[in-house]
Design a protein around this motif. Sequence first.
Motif, PDB file in Angstrom:
ATOM      1  N   LYS A 148      49.691  35.626  32.787  1.00 48.96           N
ATOM      2  CA  LYS A 148      50.534  34.097  32.754  1.00 48.96           C
ATOM      3  C   LYS A 148      51.560  34.439  33.718  1.00 48.96           C
ATOM      4  O   LYS A 148      51.512  33.772  35.175  1.00 48.96           O
ATOM      5  N   ARG A 149      52.627  35.105  34.027  1.00 49.38           N
ATOM      6  CA  ARG A 149      53.713  35.628  35.007  1.00 49.38           C
ATOM      7  C   ARG A 149      53.164  36.587  36.410  1.00 49.38           C
ATOM      8  O   ARG A 149      53.854  35.771  36.927  1.00 49.38           O
ATOM      9  N   ASN A 150      51.725  36.837  35.881  1.00 50.82           N
ATOM     10  CA  ASN A 150      51.539  38.036  37.443  1.00 50.82           C
ATOM     11  C   ASN A 150      49.953  37.718  37.924  1.00 50.82           C
ATOM     12  O   ASN A 150      49.590  38.819  36.761  1.00 50.82           O
ATOM     13  N   PRO A 151      49.221  36.529  38.181  1.00 52.07           N
ATOM     14  CA  PRO A 151      47.770  36.628  38.148  1.00 52.07           C
ATOM     15  C   PRO A 151      47.295  37.810  38.537  1.00 52.07           C
ATOM     16  O   PRO A 151      47.796  38.196  39.929  1.00 52.07           O
ATOM     17  N   ASN A 152      46.575  38.682  38.201  1.00 55.16           N
ATOM     18  CA  ASN A 152      46.137  39.675  38.144  1.00 55.16           C
ATOM     19  C   ASN A 152      44.261  39.528  37.695  1.00 55.16           C
ATOM     20  O   ASN A 152      44.790  40.067  36.864  1.00 55.16           O
ATOM     21  N   TYR A 153      42.889  40.102  38.534  1.00 52.93           N
ATOM     22  CA  TYR A 153      42.285  40.385  38.338  1.00 52.93           C
ATOM     23  C   TYR A 153      42.154  41.470  37.224  1.00 52.93           C
ATOM     24  O   TYR A 153      41.003  41.188  36.161  1.00 52.93           O
ATOM     25  N   PHE A 154      42.753  42.196  37.198  1.00 54.61           N
ATOM     26  CA  PHE A 154      43.045  43.998  36.678  1.00 54.61           C
ATOM     27  C   PHE A 154      43.665  43.391  34.369  1.00 54.61           C
ATOM     28  O   PHE A 154      42.705  43.366  33.594  1.00 54.61           O
ATOM     29  N   LEU A 155      44.450  42.878  34.983  1.00 51.20           N
ATOM     30  CA  LEU A 155      45.115  42.091  33.646  1.00 51.20           C
ATOM     31  C   LEU A 155      44.561  40.923  33.149  1.00 51.20           C
ATOM     32  O   LEU A 155      43.985  40.846  31.324  1.00 51.20           O
ATOM     33  N   LYS A 156      43.033  40.149  33.323  1.00 48.40           N
ATOM     34  CA  LYS A 156      42.524  39.006  33.354  1.00 48.40           C
ATOM     35  C   LYS A 156      41.253  39.690  32.144  1.00 48.40           C
ATOM     36  O   LYS A 156      41.020  39.505  31.593  1.00 48.40           O
ATOM     37  N   GLY A 157      40.815  40.966  33.374  1.00 49.42           N
ATOM     38  CA  GLY A 157      39.586  41.624  33.222  1.00 49.42           C
ATOM     39  C   GLY A 157      40.300  42.085  31.123  1.00 49.42           C
ATOM     40  O   GLY A 157      39.153  42.451  30.403  1.00 49.42           O
ATOM     41  N   LEU A 158      41.268  42.973  31.416  1.00 46.65           N
ATOM     42  CA  LEU A 158      41.669  43.652  30.124  1.00 46.65           C
ATOM     43  C   LEU A 158      41.906  42.464  29.338  1.00 46.65           C
ATOM     44  O   LEU A 158      42.103  43.301  27.776  1.00 46.65           O
ATOM     45  N   GLY A 159      42.844  41.204  29.325  1.00 41.93           N
ATOM     46  CA  GLY A 159      42.832  40.506  28.687  1.00 41.93           C
ATOM     47  C   GLY A 159      41.367  40.225  27.772  1.00 41.93           C
ATOM     48  O   GLY A 159      40.680  39.370  26.635  1.00 41.93           O
ATOM     49  N   ASP A 160      40.249  40.330  28.178  1.00 43.19           N
ATOM     50  CA  ASP A 160      38.352  39.174  27.957  1.00 43.19           C
ATOM     51  C   ASP A 160      38.475  41.125  27.829  1.00 43.19           C
ATOM     52  O   ASP A 160      37.523  39.920  26.408  1.00 43.19           O
ATOM     53  N   MET A 161      38.479  41.987  27.864  1.00 45.34           N
ATOM     54  CA  MET A 161      37.656  42.874  26.949  1.00 45.34           C
ATOM     55  C   MET A 161      38.717  42.947  25.843  1.00 45.34           C
ATOM     56  O   MET A 161      37.840  43.103  24.365  1.00 45.34           O
ATOM     57  N   SER A 162      39.613  43.048  25.747  1.00 43.65           N
ATOM     58  CA  SER A 162      40.647  43.334  24.713  1.00 43.65           C
ATOM     59  C   SER A 162      40.186  41.881  23.092  1.00 43.65           C
ATOM     60  O   SER A 162      40.255  42.605  22.069  1.00 43.65           O
ATOM     61  N   ALA A 163      40.325  40.734  23.971  1.00 50.23           N
ATOM     62  CA  ALA A 163      39.695  39.031  22.853  1.00 50.23           C
ATOM     63  C   ALA A 163      38.428  39.563  22.435  1.00 50.23           C
ATOM     64  O   ALA A 163      37.935  39.175  21.490  1.00 50.23           O
ATOM     65  N   LEU A 164      37.252  40.129  23.524  1.00 47.76           N
ATOM     66  CA  LEU A 164      35.805  40.488  22.610  1.00 47.76           C
ATOM     67  C   LEU A 164      36.036  41.996  21.455  1.00 47.76           C
ATOM     68  O   LEU A 164      35.364  41.238  20.617  1.00 47.76           O
ATOM     69  N   PHE A 165      36.841  43.023  21.641  1.00 46.73           N
ATOM     70  CA  PHE A 165      37.127  43.874  20.708  1.00 46.73           C
ATOM     71  C   PHE A 165      37.823  43.344  19.380  1.00 46.73           C
ATOM     72  O   PHE A 165      37.025  43.452  18.281  1.00 46.73           O
ATOM     73  N   ARG A 166      38.468  41.737  19.451  1.00 49.36           N
ATOM     74  CA  ARG A 166      38.899  41.718  18.553  1.00 49.36           C
ATOM     75  C   ARG A 166      38.666  40.446  17.954  1.00 49.36           C
ATOM     76  O   ARG A 166      39.255  40.143  16.831  1.00 49.36           O
ATOM     77  N   GLY A 167      37.147  40.003  18.935  1.00 53.47           N
ATOM     78  CA  GLY A 167      36.450  39.221  17.279  1.00 53.47           C
ATOM     79  C   GLY A 167      35.986  37.446  18.492  1.00 53.47           C
ATOM     80  O   GLY A 167      35.008  36.897  17.900  1.00 53.47           O
ATOM     81  N   SER A 168      36.654  37.678  19.883  1.00 52.90           N
ATOM     82  CA  SER A 168      36.972  36.155  20.006  1.00 52.90           C
ATOM     83  C   SER A 168      35.868  36.382  21.440  1.00 52.90           C
ATOM     84  O   SER A 168      35.744  36.201  22.003  1.00 52.90           O
ATOM     85  N   PHE A 169      34.224  35.878  20.810  1.00 52.74           N
ATOM     86  CA  PHE A 169      32.982  36.443  21.226  1.00 52.74           C
ATOM     87  C   PHE A 169      33.257  35.147  22.128  1.00 52.74           C
ATOM     88  O   PHE A 169      31.875  35.455  23.705  1.00 52.74           O
ATOM     89  N   TRP A 170      33.887  34.363  21.925  1.00 52.35           N
ATOM     90  CA  TRP A 170      34.052  33.197  23.392  1.00 52.35           C
ATOM     91  C   TRP A 170      34.356  33.796  24.215  1.00 52.35           C
ATOM     92  O   TRP A 170      34.047  32.498  25.553  1.00 52.35           O
ATOM     93  N   ARG A 171      34.674  34.729  24.277  1.00 49.84           N
ATOM     94  CA  ARG A 171      35.097  34.813  25.996  1.00 49.84           C
ATOM     95  C   ARG A 171      34.989  35.599  27.233  1.00 49.84           C
ATOM     96  O   ARG A 171      34.581  36.223  27.253  1.00 49.84           O
ATOM     97  N   PHE A 172      33.366  35.462  26.379  1.00 51.96           N
ATOM     98  CA  PHE A 172      32.175  36.656  26.612  1.00 51.96           C
ATOM     99  C   PHE A 172      31.890  35.789  27.939  1.00 51.96           C
ATOM    100  O   PHE A 172      31.510  36.639  29.158  1.00 51.96           O
TER     101      PHE A 172
END
Length: 698
Positions: free
Chosen positions: A651-675
């Motif tokens: 949100k502070r610094n829009p970045n493809y790498f941060l977005k990808g890391l956020g989605d992957m981390s969310a999947l590992f924690r069980g947020s499968f709707w971000r697949f």
Amino acid sequence: MIVKKNINHSKYIFWVSVLFIWIFSTITDRIWWNLYSNIPSWDQADYLNSALDHARALSFLGGDGASDFRFLLDKSPKIPPLASIINGAIISFAGDAPHKAAWSLSFWNGFFIFNIASWGVYLRGNKFALFCVLISAFSPFLFHLRTDYVLELPLISAITFYLFHLGRWSDKSTGGKWIQLIMATFACSFSLLIKQSSLLVIIPSLFFILILSFKRDKKFRLQLLCLFLFNLLAILPWFYHNWIMILSGTYRAVFESAAIEGDPSVFGFKSIFWYFPYVENQFGSIIFFSGLSGIIFSFLSYIKSFTTQGILVDIFNKNNYKWTWIYFNLITCWTFTTFIPNKDERYIACTIPLIILLLALGFSKWNEWLDNYFRFKSFGLLLIPPVSFLFSNSINKFNTLENISSKYYPIKEIISIVKSANTIDAKETIIVVPSTPEINQHNVSYFGRMQSGNILGRQLGQSLLHIEPVLKYSNWIILAEGDQGSVSTNSLALDKSIRDSSLFIKVREFPREIKGSYSLWKRSTSSPKEDAFHNRFVELAKGMEQGPLGIKLIFDQIEIQHMLDGHFKYKSIVRDKALSKISSDPKNVESLWSLALLKILSNRPYDADVYFRNLEILLPNNPWPSAYRTIVNLASWNPWKASLIADRAHKRNPNYFLKGLGDMSALFRGSFWRFTSALNSVPNAIKSIDEALRPIEK
């Protein structure tokens, strides 16, 4: 009362006989080791180094010992630590010379023999167990393992211990007791902490027990749950601490090694039948065919006596569970091993105790047949294993002892020269360009560290990029004239550069058995070594703020530096300077980058997160401290925190790498709707990394 005394007397005689067989085999092994002056080669020296590492970390061999539990776990980044801890303890008593360290193999052999004897008594009684012990003691394959410092003998011992006790506990007619569960649980943990290859047995055996539990009572299922939970807890600290190295190392050992060594395709005909030709050599022709013929004879008699339906019912009858357990584990373990891409004769080790039991069954059937039909007390069958050993290829090892004992190995003299040129406590690194059985980085390290030494061997020369750093920063170098061993052709370029540079002088040349020689080179006093990597490290660490480009430059140089300086002497200098600066200026960005990178290199992701958090506050417009924080939290199994960090940073610094890391981390924690989001962001993140690395590629 008289009968009871006779039974106890028979039991006493049996275990004394087993002890005698172990002592006899140990004497045979010691004859070999005491006359055998060969130098441990690659894997053997690597395992000896691991045992030495753990002995020092636990203060078995003096030294400061491990500062904490994580430091101890650092010593086993790829292979579980238990065998090295036990071997290190034995080395502390027996001595660290290779032939003295081999006393640990005698310990593992004794552990195996008494376990296979106990299993044999449980299956069919003392005489059957005696066949098991004799086959084990005189197996050429096991003799080879007892005279070669590798981890397969500890693995076989642990697997035998595990399968025996798990089989006893899961046997409905005699098992189900809590004390049996405790032994089975301990045995499972013991096996897991010896070597990953134990999973080839543990996974199918536990799956079998899991299926079996659906037909057992609640107590059995509760015990099984306890077994699962305890073993997860036992293996978790080591796996949690080293999981990245474990997975990457296993991939290299299983898949990359198979490709490099040219092993056949997994589903090819040659791969499927790869291990069958080795079985005869592993046990000797006489033992193998005698046992196999007895099994075939028994099987044919079995078929003749029963209908097909009767056979199936009898096989899966609870009274026959002991042998059903053996058949199932042999078939599944053999199948799993067959479909592992990397092939080697010793990789079938997990099946060895099961095959021994079957061969002993064949001997037992012959014994019963001779006794029933000819009233022949066939104690002479017990002589077959020793006779078979005498006619096997293993006996030829003793015929070569005279040639081996007279063979010249220069490694001891090389280490002696380097030690005499340094102070007693000096930490030195020798660059080893060749890689041969008698001279390589592993055995140079072992002999350099024997008797509290601090000399390490490291290999460079695989890349042309190694030439300049070696010329600038190395102090001692070993070269080879003639065959270079298993090294790349780039090593020849490094070899030539060293000889032509005039920066090094040849200290001494050592003869070889084959054509050529080895030579030890030392940096000339007129060309002092540049030793200021700690200054360059600070600059490299600050380069992390550039993202992937900085990371690539860092690890390219650190990879080489860790070969040039195996003791990592720069780390303490960098750490002390950085902490000193931060104590007077907590906002010193340069020092924070240095400390964060040091923690990453030391496998301390939780500690690195603290420094990245400070950098995140001091550099709010730079997305990379947040990206690194996300990665180290993923490495420490905290996807919840990692996802939160990445999402806020994005949100502070829009970045493809941060977005990808956020989605992957969310999947590992069980947020499968971000697949769905991850399907878009992860490829974009990879693309952004590729674009950032293009300047290096050009």
